[in-house]
Write a protein that holds these residues in place. Structure first.
Motif, PDB file in Angstrom:
ATOM      1  N   PHE A  37       0.764  -1.152  -0.025  1.00  0.00           N
ATOM      2  CA  PHE A  37      -0.006   0.030  -0.023  1.00  0.00           C
ATOM      3  C   PHE A  37       0.896   1.262  -0.147  1.00  0.00           C
ATOM      4  O   PHE A  37       2.014   1.239   0.350  1.00  0.00           O
ATOM      5  CB  PHE A  37      -1.013   0.135   1.304  1.00  0.00           C
ATOM      6  CG  PHE A  37      -0.317   0.056   2.609  1.00  0.00           C
ATOM      7  CD1 PHE A  37      -0.010   1.353   3.010  1.00  0.00           C
ATOM      8  CD2 PHE A  37       0.134  -1.061   3.320  1.00  0.00           C
ATOM      9  CE1 PHE A  37       0.596   1.294   4.172  1.00  0.00           C
ATOM     10  CE2 PHE A  37       0.559  -1.021   4.535  1.00  0.00           C
ATOM     11  CZ  PHE A  37       0.868   0.271   5.019  1.00  0.00           C
ATOM     12  N   THR A  38       0.091   2.459  -0.322  1.00  0.00           N
ATOM     13  CA  THR A  38       0.818   3.595  -0.357  1.00  0.00           C
ATOM     14  C   THR A  38       0.406   4.476   0.777  1.00  0.00           C
ATOM     15  O   THR A  38      -0.883   4.736   1.115  1.00  0.00           O
ATOM     16  CB  THR A  38       0.413   4.347  -1.687  1.00  0.00           C
ATOM     17  OG1 THR A  38       0.960   3.462  -2.830  1.00  0.00           O
ATOM     18  CG2 THR A  38       1.085   5.744  -1.823  1.00  0.00           C
ATOM     19  N   THR A  39       1.220   5.286   1.533  1.00  0.00           N
ATOM     20  CA  THR A  39       0.873   6.191   2.575  1.00  0.00           C
ATOM     21  C   THR A  39       0.996   7.592   1.993  1.00  0.00           C
ATOM     22  O   THR A  39       2.125   7.946   1.253  1.00  0.00           O
ATOM     23  CB  THR A  39       1.567   6.349   3.643  1.00  0.00           C
ATOM     24  OG1 THR A  39       1.512   4.763   4.173  1.00  0.00           O
ATOM     25  CG2 THR A  39       1.238   7.068   4.800  1.00  0.00           C
ATOM     26  N   GLU A  40       0.012   8.574   1.709  1.00  0.00           N
ATOM     27  CA  GLU A  40       0.171   9.866   1.182  1.00  0.00           C
ATOM     28  C   GLU A  40      -0.072  10.928   2.647  1.00  0.00           C
ATOM     29  O   GLU A  40      -1.191  10.767   3.261  1.00  0.00           O
ATOM     30  CB  GLU A  40      -0.774  10.137   0.085  1.00  0.00           C
ATOM     31  CG  GLU A  40      -0.477  11.234  -0.509  1.00  0.00           C
ATOM     32  CD  GLU A  40      -1.360  11.431  -1.639  1.00  0.00           C
ATOM     33  OE1 GLU A  40      -1.218  12.379  -2.436  1.00  0.00           O
ATOM     34  OE2 GLU A  40      -1.665  10.335  -2.352  1.00  0.00           O
ATOM     35  N   SER A  51      -3.259   9.657   4.695  1.00  0.00           N
ATOM     36  CA  SER A  51      -3.883   8.524   3.834  1.00  0.00           C
ATOM     37  C   SER A  51      -3.312   7.270   3.716  1.00  0.00           C
ATOM     38  O   SER A  51      -2.103   7.317   3.207  1.00  0.00           O
ATOM     39  CB  SER A  51      -4.514   8.886   2.546  1.00  0.00           C
ATOM     40  OG  SER A  51      -5.403  10.117   2.665  1.00  0.00           O
ATOM     41  N   GLN A  52      -3.902   6.134   3.918  1.00  0.00           N
ATOM     42  CA  GLN A  52      -3.190   4.784   3.695  1.00  0.00           C
ATOM     43  C   GLN A  52      -4.150   4.224   2.302  1.00  0.00           C
ATOM     44  O   GLN A  52      -5.378   4.284   2.729  1.00  0.00           O
ATOM     45  CB  GLN A  52      -3.081   3.951   4.668  1.00  0.00           C
ATOM     46  CG  GLN A  52      -2.024   4.399   5.673  1.00  0.00           C
ATOM     47  CD  GLN A  52      -1.736   3.358   6.968  1.00  0.00           C
ATOM     48  OE1 GLN A  52      -2.836   2.984   7.498  1.00  0.00           O
ATOM     49  NE2 GLN A  52      -0.468   3.255   7.339  1.00  0.00           N
ATOM     50  N   ILE A  53      -3.536   3.920   1.396  1.00  0.00           N
ATOM     51  CA  ILE A  53      -4.436   3.653   0.081  1.00  0.00           C
ATOM     52  C   ILE A  53      -3.917   2.294  -0.175  1.00  0.00           C
ATOM     53  O   ILE A  53      -2.851   1.770  -0.501  1.00  0.00           O
ATOM     54  CB  ILE A  53      -3.805   4.574  -1.002  1.00  0.00           C
ATOM     55  CG1 ILE A  53      -4.120   6.037  -0.716  1.00  0.00           C
ATOM     56  CG2 ILE A  53      -4.794   4.135  -2.143  1.00  0.00           C
ATOM     57  CD1 ILE A  53      -3.333   7.008  -1.469  1.00  0.00           C
ATOM     58  N   TYR A  54      -4.986   1.277   0.204  1.00  0.00           N
ATOM     59  CA  TYR A  54      -5.102  -0.090  -0.103  1.00  0.00           C
ATOM     60  C   TYR A  54      -5.655  -0.337  -1.292  1.00  0.00           C
ATOM     61  O   TYR A  54      -6.364   0.359  -1.506  1.00  0.00           O
ATOM     62  CB  TYR A  54      -5.578  -0.721   1.116  1.00  0.00           C
ATOM     63  CG  TYR A  54      -5.070  -0.551   2.388  1.00  0.00           C
ATOM     64  CD1 TYR A  54      -4.009  -1.226   2.889  1.00  0.00           C
ATOM     65  CD2 TYR A  54      -5.557   0.400   3.110  1.00  0.00           C
ATOM     66  CE1 TYR A  54      -3.415  -1.130   4.045  1.00  0.00           C
ATOM     67  CE2 TYR A  54      -4.964   0.736   4.555  1.00  0.00           C
ATOM     68  CZ  TYR A  54      -3.976  -0.129   4.851  1.00  0.00           C
ATOM     69  OH  TYR A  54      -3.514   0.134   6.081  1.00  0.00           O
ATOM     70  N   PRO A  55      -5.565  -1.547  -2.201  1.00  0.00           N
ATOM     71  CA  PRO A  55      -6.304  -2.183  -3.149  1.00  0.00           C
ATOM     72  C   PRO A  55      -7.608  -1.883  -2.634  1.00  0.00           C
ATOM     73  O   PRO A  55      -8.258  -2.561  -1.669  1.00  0.00           O
ATOM     74  CB  PRO A  55      -5.815  -3.423  -3.433  1.00  0.00           C
ATOM     75  CG  PRO A  55      -4.419  -3.405  -2.733  1.00  0.00           C
ATOM     76  CD  PRO A  55      -4.464  -2.513  -1.594  1.00  0.00           C
ATOM     77  N   GLY A  56      -8.424  -1.144  -3.557  1.00  0.00           N
ATOM     78  CA  GLY A  56     -10.117  -0.949  -3.217  1.00  0.00           C
ATOM     79  C   GLY A  56     -10.340  -0.190  -1.901  1.00  0.00           C
ATOM     80  O   GLY A  56     -11.601  -0.073  -1.726  1.00  0.00           O
ATOM     81  N   ASN A  61      -6.969   9.912   8.197  1.00  0.00           N
ATOM     82  CA  ASN A  61      -6.989  10.479   9.424  1.00  0.00           C
ATOM     83  C   ASN A  61      -6.544  11.995   9.207  1.00  0.00           C
ATOM     84  O   ASN A  61      -5.571  12.320   8.417  1.00  0.00           O
ATOM     85  CB  ASN A  61      -6.156   9.866  10.303  1.00  0.00           C
ATOM     86  CG  ASN A  61      -6.844   8.556  10.882  1.00  0.00           C
ATOM     87  OD1 ASN A  61      -7.883   8.508  11.202  1.00  0.00           O
ATOM     88  ND2 ASN A  61      -6.016   7.427  11.072  1.00  0.00           N
ATOM     89  N   LYS A  62      -7.336  12.944   9.692  1.00  0.00           N
ATOM     90  CA  LYS A  62      -6.999  14.254   9.646  1.00  0.00           C
ATOM     91  C   LYS A  62      -6.700  14.655  11.134  1.00  0.00           C
ATOM     92  O   LYS A  62      -7.758  14.391  11.740  1.00  0.00           O
ATOM     93  CB  LYS A  62      -7.960  15.206   8.946  1.00  0.00           C
ATOM     94  CG  LYS A  62      -8.228  14.963   7.551  1.00  0.00           C
ATOM     95  CD  LYS A  62      -9.036  15.617   6.748  1.00  0.00           C
ATOM     96  CE  LYS A  62      -9.269  15.273   5.361  1.00  0.00           C
ATOM     97  NZ  LYS A  62     -10.247  16.053   4.523  1.00  0.00           N
ATOM     98  N   MET A  71     -10.010   9.784  14.884  1.00  0.00           N
ATOM     99  CA  MET A  71      -9.150   8.963  14.232  1.00  0.00           C
ATOM    100  C   MET A  71      -9.808   7.857  14.057  1.00  0.00           C
ATOM    101  O   MET A  71     -10.702   7.525  14.595  1.00  0.00           O
ATOM    102  CB  MET A  71      -7.818   8.872  14.859  1.00  0.00           C
ATOM    103  CG  MET A  71      -7.393  10.028  15.332  1.00  0.00           C
ATOM    104  SD  MET A  71      -5.970  10.934  14.260  1.00  0.00           S
ATOM    105  CE  MET A  71      -4.587   9.866  14.631  1.00  0.00           C
ATOM    106  N   ALA A  72      -9.217   6.850  13.270  1.00  0.00           N
ATOM    107  CA  ALA A  72      -9.527   5.448  12.769  1.00  0.00           C
ATOM    108  C   ALA A  72      -8.399   4.505  13.024  1.00  0.00           C
ATOM    109  O   ALA A  72      -7.157   5.044  12.545  1.00  0.00           O
ATOM    110  CB  ALA A  72     -10.154   5.290  11.539  1.00  0.00           C
ATOM    111  N   THR A  73      -8.620   3.378  13.423  1.00  0.00           N
ATOM    112  CA  THR A  73      -7.601   2.489  13.783  1.00  0.00           C
ATOM    113  C   THR A  73      -7.415   1.511  12.687  1.00  0.00           C
ATOM    114  O   THR A  73      -8.273   1.807  11.417  1.00  0.00           O
ATOM    115  CB  THR A  73      -7.874   1.188  14.811  1.00  0.00           C
ATOM    116  OG1 THR A  73      -9.187   0.697  14.588  1.00  0.00           O
ATOM    117  CG2 THR A  73      -8.109   2.070  16.181  1.00  0.00           C
ATOM    118  N   MET A  74      -6.516   0.674  12.357  1.00  0.00           N
ATOM    119  CA  MET A  74      -6.328  -0.197  11.346  1.00  0.00           C
ATOM    120  C   MET A  74      -7.390  -1.127  10.937  1.00  0.00           C
ATOM    121  O   MET A  74      -7.795  -1.181   9.765  1.00  0.00           O
ATOM    122  CB  MET A  74      -4.971  -1.154  11.384  1.00  0.00           C
ATOM    123  CG  MET A  74      -3.848  -0.619  11.310  1.00  0.00           C
ATOM    124  SD  MET A  74      -2.398  -1.421  11.354  1.00  0.00           S
ATOM    125  CE  MET A  74      -1.610  -1.081  12.804  1.00  0.00           C
TER     126      MET A  74
END
Length: 127
Positions: A37-40, A51-56, A61-62, A71-74
């Motif tokens: 995944f990508t973290t932006e 942002s953590q960008i996973y497939p789909g 979190n801001k 916030m939101a957990t994994m």
């Protein structure tokens, strides 16, 4: 130091043990083990969009340093937390673990600690 950038997951340590410890289901652990995944990160002063960008799926979190933010957990569970900036490291106490993010040699290094297990992710800057 600015965290702004786009980072691609390069390596991780203690993934399985940590995910089991914080209660992630086995099938989700299996699916996520090899995601690249990508973290932006967009940083504007003390305000971050992470942002953590996973497939789909994208999880964002801001937050603003020193202010309570939702916030939101994994696993997607929402909670309120205050992110601190100490010695160039972003530190947040999630419900079941502490998470530390820092830039080391241009790479994003994320360390999560719970119950004696340290999970470490290293992501290479790609933009």
């Amino acid at each position: 130091m600015s965290f702004s950038g786009k980072y691609l997951l390069e390596s991780q340590e203690n993934y399985d043990a940590f995910m089991k410890l914080i209660g992630i289901p086995d099938d989700t652990i299996e699916k996520g083990r090899n995601f690249k995944f990508t973290t932006e990160v967009v940083q504007d002063g003390n305000t971050f969009t992470w942002s953590q960008i996973y497939p789909g799926h994208t999880m964002t979190n801001k937050f603003t340093i020193g202010q309570e933010s939702e916030m939101a957990t994994m696993s997607g569970k929402k909670f309120k937390a205050i992110v601190k900036l100490e010695g160039g490291k972003l530190i947040v106490e999630f419900e079941k673990y502490q998470h530390i993010s820092e830039i080391v040699n241009g790479n994003l290094v994320e360390t999560s600690i719970a119950g004696g297990i340290t999970f470490k992710r290293i992501s290479k800057r790609v933009a």
